[in-house]
Enzyme design. Structure first.
Site, PDB file in Angstrom:
ATOM      1  N   ASP A   1     -14.608  -5.691   2.396  1.00 37.88           N
ATOM      2  CA  ASP A   1     -14.173  -6.821   3.221  1.00 37.88           C
ATOM      3  C   ASP A   1     -14.325  -6.530   4.722  1.00 37.88           C
ATOM      4  OD1 ASP A   1     -12.022  -5.119   3.700  1.00 37.88           O
ATOM      5  OD2 ASP A   1     -10.497  -6.665   3.423  1.00 37.88           O
ATOM      6  N   ARG A   2     -14.894  -5.362   5.058  1.00 35.09           N
ATOM      7  CA  ARG A   2     -15.190  -5.041   6.458  1.00 35.09           C
ATOM      8  C   ARG A   2     -16.636  -4.579   6.559  1.00 35.09           C
ATOM      9  NH1 ARG A   2      -9.879  -2.873   9.404  1.00 35.09           N
ATOM     10  NH2 ARG A   2      -8.320  -3.541   7.899  1.00 35.09           N
TER      11      ARG A   2
ATOM     12  N   SER B   1     -11.007  -5.397  14.032  1.00 36.12           N
ATOM     13  CA  SER B   1     -11.107  -4.316  13.062  1.00 36.12           C
ATOM     14  C   SER B   1     -12.260  -4.509  12.087  1.00 36.12           C
ATOM     15  CB  SER B   1      -9.794  -4.187  12.291  1.00 36.12           C
ATOM     16  OG  SER B   1      -9.440  -5.417  11.691  1.00 36.12           O
TER      17      SER B   1
ATOM     18  N   LYS C   1      -2.802  -6.663  -3.540  1.00 40.13           N
ATOM     19  CA  LYS C   1      -2.574  -7.855  -2.722  1.00 40.13           C
ATOM     20  C   LYS C   1      -2.825  -9.128  -3.536  1.00 40.13           C
ATOM     21  CE  LYS C   1      -7.126  -8.176  -0.453  1.00 40.13           C
ATOM     22  NZ  LYS C   1      -7.794  -8.295   0.855  1.00 40.13           N
TER      23      LYS C   1
ATOM     24  N   SER D   1      -7.916  -1.108   0.863  1.00 45.89           N
ATOM     25  CA  SER D   1      -8.960  -1.266   1.870  1.00 45.89           C
ATOM     26  C   SER D   1      -9.619   0.081   2.156  1.00 45.89           C
ATOM     27  CB  SER D   1      -8.390  -1.917   3.128  1.00 45.89           C
ATOM     28  OG  SER D   1      -9.416  -2.283   4.033  1.00 45.89           O
TER      29      SER D   1
ATOM     30  N   ARG E   1       0.834  -1.198   0.000  1.00 49.45           N
ATOM     31  CA  ARG E   1       0.000   0.000   0.000  1.00 49.45           C
ATOM     32  C   ARG E   1       0.869   1.249   0.000  1.00 49.45           C
ATOM     33  NH1 ARG E   1      -4.619  -1.194   4.658  1.00 49.45           N
ATOM     34  NH2 ARG E   1      -5.317  -3.216   3.871  1.00 49.45           N
TER      35      ARG E   1
ATOM     36  N   ASP F   1     -13.344  -1.924  -0.330  1.00 52.59           N
ATOM     37  CA  ASP F   1     -13.298  -3.205  -1.046  1.00 52.59           C
ATOM     38  C   ASP F   1     -14.284  -4.212  -0.465  1.00 52.59           C
ATOM     39  OD1 ASP F   1     -11.645  -3.482   1.283  1.00 52.59           O
ATOM     40  OD2 ASP F   1     -10.692  -5.249   0.398  1.00 52.59           O
TER      41      ASP F   1
END
Length: 550
Positions: free
Chosen positions: A295-296, A380, A143, A133, A34, A293
């Site tokens: 994913d959270r 997180s 990634k 992210s 990143r 993205d």
């Protein structure tokens, strides 16, 4: 404070990193490489070098199936996608691009890899996700997900990182590349219907009929992220009463409320970043958001507003392991060492083994893949869990299914997750949890990551006898990159960030805020000694302060 997108993209193509400068090298942190093009930390040369290194890795490991390539909505993602495809096509890699050049959430790429590889022993697929992210708009990220579908392990990222930096050092000598237009027309470049493959499969991981049948009113804010075009098809496919509160796509993310430090950051667990959806909470039975993205997750309840991630993880675990009868009896609960002790208590009551690992979702991949972990979650707000039949869904974080799980819980239980968390506090006590962050140099971070139990000279923590000092995670004995100190009713963990020049102290008490404050003070003393700096209070705001202000 809005990013100048033309200048950022120009910097991506015109600035060249100097591999002699550590901050300009390829660095795979907790989840990929990143950085910002403005700081020469994420430029075309980085992506070309990493992509060629991945091609070399695939050759060495004989990975010759398709590579699923996805990207999020950050401004640098489209240029990085073009650069990667130029290298992948020149190396003869079969690349699966989204139809219509659409954005692709991280979990959708993981789902595609696992779906393709199911039942195969050879010709396995892998993937790349281009995303930083929830990082600010000026950042880019890149990634690699190997054939297990999850974030690559340290030995894999270390190999790719070393090869990529070697390419930077030798001026990209040996790089294979073709013009972008040729790469798009190459026989190895294919289109894949990521959206429908994922959306049509959701009924195998969630009780979508229960959600649709309950007629509860749902709200979602995609936060301008890669899943923005997924929510309407989900609603239509399963008959959900779902309102998308914001469908805007804008690489400056000017529609966001700024995070606690004044940065624009698409973090669904931040009360600052989530102010808009929190303000709409009374319009919905349950509402949720995902990061850039997807994913959270962030869960907003009518009863409690935005749930801290630890609260929701505890409720999700308690619900899932009682409402997934096809999961094996020995299937365990996965958590990171800095997640709440409430999860420990819930797992014990459920009679499920607790699998505690270092920070980083990569530690859950094998367990989710073989079904030995029913759930893997981190404080997180990253989580994933098994399908209804106990087989893997994704082995990377999936923000979409925990979001929809909150709707399933509300539909099946008749109460929202905020109310159910209060039930848990009546049963186990109410923990006070906080995290503080402060700047640290790379040298200080290295010292903190190498703390040993012998470096903790104290015998008591906030008036209680210290029971355990951990530098390795109990679940897999992997180094936690710091230290965790535990007493009967409280604990703290200190570790350097894997992506920023800061360190973090996590702490929790089951005896209230005053006890938590004492734990944090004593933790700070230990960290100060490790960093060999004068005693100071944490330099950044804590999560509890943020919550109170909001």
């Amino acid at each position: 404070m809005l990013v100048d997108v033309p200048r950022l993209v120009t910097a991506y193509y015109t600035e060249k990193p100097d591999p002699a400068v550590p901050a300009q090298r390829v660095i795979f942190g907790t989840s990929g490489h990143r950085g910002s093009a403005f700081q020469k930390a994420f430029n075309e040369w980085h992506i070309l070098a990493i992509s060629q290194a991945i091609c070399r890795y695939r050759e060495e490991k004989k990975i010759d199936g398709p590579l699923f390539l996805g990207m999020d909505t950050h401004a640098l993602s489209v240029p990085a996608m073009a650069s990667a495809l130029e290298v992948l096509a020149a190396n003869g890699v079969d690349v699966m691009l989204a139809e219509g050049d659409d954005y692709t959430p991280t979990p959708v790429v993981s789902h595609a890899i696992l779906t393709y590889n199911r039942g195969r022993k050879t010709g396995l697929a892998d993937g790349i996700v281009i995303t930083p992210s929830h990082n600010p708009p000026h950042d880019g990220g890149f990634k690699y997900n190997p054939p297990n579908g999850g974030p690559a392990e340290t030995d894999v990222t270390g190999w790719i990182e070393a090869k990529a930096n070697a390419f930077l050092e030798n001026g990209l000598l040996g790089l294979k590349r073709m013009p972008f237009e040729r790469a798009l027309r190459a026989s190895t470049t294919h289109r894949h219907d990521y959206l429908n493959a994922y959306v049509n499969d959701l009924g195998h991981v969630l009780d979508m009929d229960a959600i649709g049948g309950a007629k509860i009113h749902l709200g979602v804010d995609p936060l301008g992220g890669a899943g923005v075009h997924y929510w309407q098809p989900i609603a239509e496919r399963y008959g959900l009463d779902l309102t998308i509160v914001n469908e805007t796509l804008d690489p400056t993310f000017r529609f966001m409320t700024v995070d606690w430090d004044g940065q624009i950051r698409m973090d669904p667990s931040s009360p600052y970043a989530m102010q808009r959806l929190i303000g709409l909470k009374d319009r919905f039975d349950i509402a949720f958001a995902c990061d850039t993205d997807h994913d959270r997750h962030g869960i907003v309840t009518r009863s409690s507003g935005l749930l801290p991630p630890n609260h929701y993880l505890s409720v999700a675990i308690d619900y899932l392991f009682q409402h997934r009868p096809q999961w094996r009896k020995e299937t365990a609960v996965g958590k990171t060492v800095v997640s709440s002790g409430m999860i420990d208590r819930v797992a014990a009551r459920l009679g499920r083994k607790l699998h505690e690992v270092p920070v980083g979702f990569k530690w859950f991949v094998d367990g989710l893949l073989d079904g030995s972990l029913g759930f893997g979650g981190e404080e997180s707000a990253g989580a994933s869990f098994l399908r209804l039949d106990g087989t893997p869904w994704t082995t990377d974080k999936d923000g979409i299914i925990p979001a929809l799980l909150s709707a399933e819980i509300t539909a099946k239980m008749g109460r929202d997750p905020g109310e159910l968390y209060h039930d848990l506090t009546r049963e186990f006590g109410e923990p006070a949890y906080d995290r503080v962050e402060a700047p640290a140099t790379p040298e200080q971070k290295d010292r903190l990551s190498k703390l040993s139990p012998q470096d903790v000279k104290m015998t008591e923590l906030a008036g209680e006898k210290i029971q355990t000092v951990l530098t390795r995670a109990p679940g897999n004995q992997a180094p936690i990159g710091g230290v965790k100190v535990m007493a009967a009713s409280g604990w703290f963990a200190a570790r350097p960030s894997g992506t920023e020049n800061i360190y973090k102290i996590y702490a929790e008490s089951f005896r209230g805020a005053d006890h938590l404050h004492r734990i944090l003070e004593e933790a700070q003393t230990i960290v100060n000694a490790a960093l060999a700096q004068p005693t100071q209070q944490p330099a950044m705001a804590s999560l509890s302060t943020i919550k109170e202000n909001v």
